[in-house]
Write a protein that holds these residues in place. Structure first.
Motif, PDB file in Angstrom:
ATOM      1  N   CYS A 118       0.832  -1.202   0.000  1.00  0.00           N
ATOM      2  CA  CYS A 118       0.000   0.000   0.000  1.00  0.00           C
ATOM      3  C   CYS A 118       0.868   1.254   0.000  1.00  0.00           C
ATOM      4  CB  CYS A 118      -0.912  -0.013   1.223  1.00  0.00           C
ATOM      5  SG  CYS A 118      -1.800   1.511   1.484  1.00  0.00           S
ATOM      6  N   VAL A 119       0.479   2.245  -0.814  1.00  0.00           N
ATOM      7  CA  VAL A 119       1.146   3.544  -0.859  1.00  0.00           C
ATOM      8  C   VAL A 119       0.077   4.627  -0.744  1.00  0.00           C
ATOM      9  CG1 VAL A 119       2.606   5.111  -2.188  1.00  0.00           C
ATOM     10  CG2 VAL A 119       2.983   2.638  -2.323  1.00  0.00           C
ATOM     11  N   VAL A 120       0.279   5.573   0.170  1.00  0.00           N
ATOM     12  CA  VAL A 120      -0.680   6.664   0.343  1.00  0.00           C
ATOM     13  C   VAL A 120      -0.387   7.734  -0.707  1.00  0.00           C
ATOM     14  CG1 VAL A 120      -1.651   8.350   1.937  1.00  0.00           C
ATOM     15  CG2 VAL A 120      -0.770   6.177   2.801  1.00  0.00           C
ATOM     16  N   ARG A 121      -1.416   8.146  -1.458  1.00  0.00           N
ATOM     17  CA  ARG A 121      -1.238   9.121  -2.537  1.00  0.00           C
ATOM     18  C   ARG A 121      -1.778  10.500  -2.186  1.00  0.00           C
ATOM     19  NH1 ARG A 121       2.815   7.190  -5.384  1.00  0.00           N
ATOM     20  NH2 ARG A 121       2.389   5.151  -6.313  1.00  0.00           N
ATOM     21  N   ALA A 122      -2.815  10.571  -1.373  1.00  0.00           N
ATOM     22  CA  ALA A 122      -3.394  11.875  -1.027  1.00  0.00           C
ATOM     23  C   ALA A 122      -4.158  11.743   0.273  1.00  0.00           C
ATOM     24  CB  ALA A 122      -4.320  12.376  -2.139  1.00  0.00           C
ATOM     25  N   ALA A 123      -4.367  12.886   0.950  1.00  0.00           N
ATOM     26  CA  ALA A 123      -5.133  12.921   2.190  1.00  0.00           C
ATOM     27  C   ALA A 123      -5.913  14.223   2.238  1.00  0.00           C
ATOM     28  CB  ALA A 123      -4.204  12.800   3.399  1.00  0.00           C
ATOM     29  N   TRP A 124      -7.108  14.186   2.753  1.00  0.00           N
ATOM     30  CA  TRP A 124      -7.902  15.392   2.912  1.00  0.00           C
ATOM     31  C   TRP A 124      -8.744  15.259   4.181  1.00  0.00           C
ATOM     32  CZ3 TRP A 124      -8.825  11.361  -0.158  1.00  0.00           C
ATOM     33  CH2 TRP A 124     -10.100  10.820  -0.237  1.00  0.00           C
ATOM     34  N   ASN A 125      -9.156  16.396   4.695  1.00  0.00           N
ATOM     35  CA  ASN A 125      -9.835  16.426   5.987  1.00  0.00           C
ATOM     36  C   ASN A 125     -11.280  16.864   5.807  1.00  0.00           C
ATOM     37  OD1 ASN A 125     -10.514  16.495   8.659  1.00  0.00           O
ATOM     38  ND2 ASN A 125      -8.953  17.947   9.284  1.00  0.00           N
ATOM     39  N   THR A 126     -12.205  16.035   6.202  1.00  0.00           N
ATOM     40  CA  THR A 126     -13.615  16.413   6.219  1.00  0.00           C
ATOM     41  C   THR A 126     -13.985  16.784   7.648  1.00  0.00           C
ATOM     42  OG1 THR A 126     -14.280  14.119   6.558  1.00  0.00           O
ATOM     43  CG2 THR A 126     -14.159  14.908   4.296  1.00  0.00           C
ATOM     44  N   SER A 127     -14.717  17.864   7.812  1.00  0.00           N
ATOM     45  CA  SER A 127     -14.974  18.397   9.142  1.00  0.00           C
ATOM     46  C   SER A 127     -15.742  17.425  10.027  1.00  0.00           C
ATOM     47  CB  SER A 127     -15.753  19.712   9.029  1.00  0.00           C
ATOM     48  OG  SER A 127     -16.960  19.506   8.299  1.00  0.00           O
ATOM     49  N   ILE A 128     -16.514  16.518   9.438  1.00  0.00           N
ATOM     50  CA  ILE A 128     -17.350  15.614  10.227  1.00  0.00           C
ATOM     51  C   ILE A 128     -16.652  14.285  10.466  1.00  0.00           C
ATOM     52  CG2 ILE A 128     -19.556  14.394  10.293  1.00  0.00           C
ATOM     53  CD1 ILE A 128     -20.761  16.622   8.629  1.00  0.00           C
ATOM     54  N   ARG A 129     -16.049  13.725   9.431  1.00  0.00           N
ATOM     55  CA  ARG A 129     -15.513  12.360   9.524  1.00  0.00           C
ATOM     56  C   ARG A 129     -14.004  12.327   9.669  1.00  0.00           C
ATOM     57  NH1 ARG A 129     -18.301   9.190   4.632  1.00  0.00           N
ATOM     58  NH2 ARG A 129     -17.310   7.427   5.700  1.00  0.00           N
ATOM     59  N   GLY A 130     -13.352  13.480   9.804  1.00  0.00           N
ATOM     60  CA  GLY A 130     -11.912  13.503  10.014  1.00  0.00           C
ATOM     61  C   GLY A 130     -11.134  13.239   8.733  1.00  0.00           C
ATOM     62  N   TRP A 131      -9.874  12.850   8.905  1.00  0.00           N
ATOM     63  CA  TRP A 131      -8.992  12.642   7.762  1.00  0.00           C
ATOM     64  C   TRP A 131      -9.386  11.390   6.985  1.00  0.00           C
ATOM     65  CZ3 TRP A 131      -5.357  15.665   5.601  1.00  0.00           C
ATOM     66  CH2 TRP A 131      -4.940  16.787   6.325  1.00  0.00           C
ATOM     67  N   ARG A 132      -9.209  11.497   5.679  1.00  0.00           N
ATOM     68  CA  ARG A 132      -9.433  10.368   4.785  1.00  0.00           C
ATOM     69  C   ARG A 132      -8.241  10.285   3.841  1.00  0.00           C
ATOM     70  NH1 ARG A 132     -15.726  11.106   3.030  1.00  0.00           N
ATOM     71  NH2 ARG A 132     -15.732   8.836   2.935  1.00  0.00           N
ATOM     72  N   PHE A 133      -7.954   9.085   3.368  1.00  0.00           N
ATOM     73  CA  PHE A 133      -6.745   8.842   2.595  1.00  0.00           C
ATOM     74  C   PHE A 133      -7.088   8.127   1.295  1.00  0.00           C
ATOM     75  CE2 PHE A 133      -5.731   8.854   7.083  1.00  0.00           C
ATOM     76  CZ  PHE A 133      -4.663   9.746   7.147  1.00  0.00           C
ATOM     77  N   LEU A 134      -6.398   8.537   0.226  1.00  0.00           N
ATOM     78  CA  LEU A 134      -6.476   7.846  -1.050  1.00  0.00           C
ATOM     79  C   LEU A 134      -5.224   6.994  -1.158  1.00  0.00           C
ATOM     80  CD1 LEU A 134      -8.065   7.587  -3.754  1.00  0.00           C
ATOM     81  CD2 LEU A 134      -6.507   9.319  -4.669  1.00  0.00           C
ATOM     82  N   VAL A 135      -5.407   5.696  -1.192  1.00  0.00           N
ATOM     83  CA  VAL A 135      -4.269   4.779  -1.172  1.00  0.00           C
ATOM     84  C   VAL A 135      -4.276   3.932  -2.437  1.00  0.00           C
ATOM     85  CG1 VAL A 135      -4.239   4.711   1.346  1.00  0.00           C
ATOM     86  CG2 VAL A 135      -5.540   2.982   0.087  1.00  0.00           C
ATOM     87  N   GLU A 136      -3.090   3.509  -2.811  1.00  0.00           N
ATOM     88  CA  GLU A 136      -2.912   2.603  -3.946  1.00  0.00           C
ATOM     89  C   GLU A 136      -2.389   1.279  -3.429  1.00  0.00           C
ATOM     90  OE1 GLU A 136      -0.122   2.077  -7.953  1.00  0.00           O
ATOM     91  OE2 GLU A 136      -0.074   3.955  -6.790  1.00  0.00           O
ATOM     92  N   ASP A 137      -3.121   0.217  -3.702  1.00  0.00           N
ATOM     93  CA  ASP A 137      -2.631  -1.110  -3.329  1.00  0.00           C
ATOM     94  C   ASP A 137      -3.294  -2.141  -4.219  1.00  0.00           C
ATOM     95  OD1 ASP A 137      -4.915  -2.687  -1.737  1.00  0.00           O
ATOM     96  OD2 ASP A 137      -5.052  -0.566  -1.216  1.00  0.00           O
TER      97      ASP A 137
END
Length: 466
Positions: free
Chosen positions: A212-231
């Motif tokens: 797995c490699v993390v490609r991007a991350a963004w923060n939603t005010s309700i659900r916290g951080w989320r990550f776009l991963v490649e695997d």
């Protein structure tokens, strides 16, 4: 008509002519000041390079990066406010954190702007290496001074987010330097927080997958951080807790993926083929219009999201094509030194004269403002436009002479306009000489003196006023 009344009428008529807007006139120019409020003769040479200007448009505020240059050794950022006619530099960046290029920008609450840029730093051994730097600014200056992010040289920016009024940055460390993180982990840093950064491990993000490699991350005010991963040859979206997986997408989308939701800047001249949405879905992006080559585009703070203010170069053709919310505008500089603007395929109307230092205004940015549109150049030249593409802020003659930077032009105009009344009114109210013929002779002499004195400055002013 009594001479005094004639003199007053003369002053009123010529004053109205002097203040009446002429079409087309030159562009308006912002007055530049440094961080201490001292006036500057012009914008620093590095402000607004073609591929870097502007960084962000937020209502009537335009943020502009000024990379390191001889006249600005460490670089900084500038705030342009065309509505107020002002441009101001923020405090220079720290000596060891000179600005090279901006990699992330995200507007926040209260007019704040979070910025992440890559800097060239000097190591203890004297060698040069890069580093990621984060800062927070607003219209008053730095809210959080630029600080070097942990993770070592070569760290990758994953994304930006806001936790209330605090900027958070997610990055993938190249090494575990300054942190306990491994290279495959993600580091979450809250700018201005002196505590150790929070580490989200590979196991949390990738559900124990080893490829797995993390490609991007963004923060939603309700659900916290989320990550776009490649695997496993697919792209997936996971939450900070590791729960929830989106339907897989091909990793080939990464090359054309618009990551504005994460505050990530796209490289210049590379149109986006897909865009990442806040809910993690990846949608096709609208392709560039046929026959138009994309140019670097600004980010505009829209309705609770970042929007792209696109611009293109016609192939073949002249000028720049700007696109904003379905509208297209063309800006062209003519051979006669006029700036022409038109909407979509309509006729181009002359709206301004291209005079130094505003000769390249046609290739500037057409940015939305509260009152319509503003065509803005990196040196601070700007032209206000109405919804129909007409000039909204033409210069009157006094302003025209002021921006022409010709010594003594304004006093010469005032003499031409007010000289005759200034001579005739005192002679009219005076009771000497008593003889009517003598008074007429005195007034004739004064009028002749005015004409002899006004002709030379008028002949010099006429080319400037025409």
């Amino acid at each position: 008509m009594p001479p005094s009344a004639a003199g007053l009428l003369w002053a009123a008529v010529l004053g109205l002519v002097a203040l009446w807007p002429q079409h087309p006139t030159g562009a308006r120019q912002l007055s530049w000041r440094d961080a201490a409020g001292h006036p500057l003769a012009s914008a620093p040479s590095s402000c607004g390079g073609v591929t870097r200007f502007p960084l962000l448009v937020d209502q009537d505020r335009v943020w502009l990066p000024c990379p390191a240059a001889p006249d600005l050794p460490t670089g900084t950022f500038a705030l342009l406010q065309p509505r107020r006619g002002k441009a101001r530099l923020l405090e220079p960046l720290p000596e060891r954190l000179a600005l090279e290029r901006v990699e992330g920008v995200l507007p926040g609450p209260g007019g704040r702007v979070g910025i992440v840029y890559r800097a060239s730093t000097t190591s203890a051994t004297g060698g040069a290496r890069d580093a990621l730097v984060a800062a927070v600014a607003d219209a008053e200056g730095w809210r959080e001074l630029p600080e070097r992010l942990p993770g070592g040289a070569g760290s990758r920016l994953l994304g930006l987010g806001w936790a209330g009024y605090r900027l958070e940055v997610a990055l993938a460390p190249a090494r575990g330097e300054d942190t306990r993180a491994k290279a495959a982990d993600a580091v979450l840093v809250r700018v201005g927080d002196r505590e150790l950064p929070r580490i989200v491990t590979r196991e949390e993000m990738c559900l124990d997958r080893t490829d797995c490699v993390v490609r991007a991350a963004w923060n939603t005010s309700i659900r916290g951080w989320r990550f776009l991963v490649e695997d496993g040859g697919t792209l997936r979206e996971v939450e900070e807790s590791g729960a929830g997986a989106a339907e897989g997408q091909s990793p080939r989308l990464l090359a054309g993926l618009d990551l504005r939701v994460a505050g990530r800047m796209r490289p210049p001249n590379l149109p986006a083929t897909h865009q990442l949405e806040p809910d993690g879905s990846i949608l096709p992006a609208r392709p560039p219009p046929s026959g138009l080559r994309p140019l670097p585009s600004a980010l505009v703070v829209g309705d609770n999201r970042l929007e792209t203010l696109s611009r293109f170069v016609p192939e073949p053709g002249k000028g720049i094509v700007h696109e904003w919310r379905g509208q297209r505008w063309s800006t062209v500089s003519g051979a006669e030194g006029l700036l022409r603007v038109g909407e979509d395929t309509g006729a181009l109307a002359a709206v301004a004269r291209l005079e130094s230092p505003c000769t390249h205004l046609a290739s500037g940015f057409l940015v939305p403002s509260r009152r319509g549109l503003t065509l803005l150049g990196p040196e601070g030249c700007h032209v206000g436009l109405t919804a129909s593409g007409q000039r909204a802020d033409p210069l009157n003659l006094l302003e025209h002479l002021e921006y022409a930077h010709r010594p003594h032009a304004l006093p010469a105009l005032l003499f031409v306009v007010l000289g005759l009344p200034a001579l005739l009114i005192p002679a009219s109210v005076s009771s000497r000489p008593r003889a009517r013929d003598h008074r007429l002779f005195v007034r004739a002499v004064l009028a002749s003196c005015y004409l002899l004195g006004a002709l030379p400055p008028l002949s010099w002013l006429w080319p400037l006023l025409s």
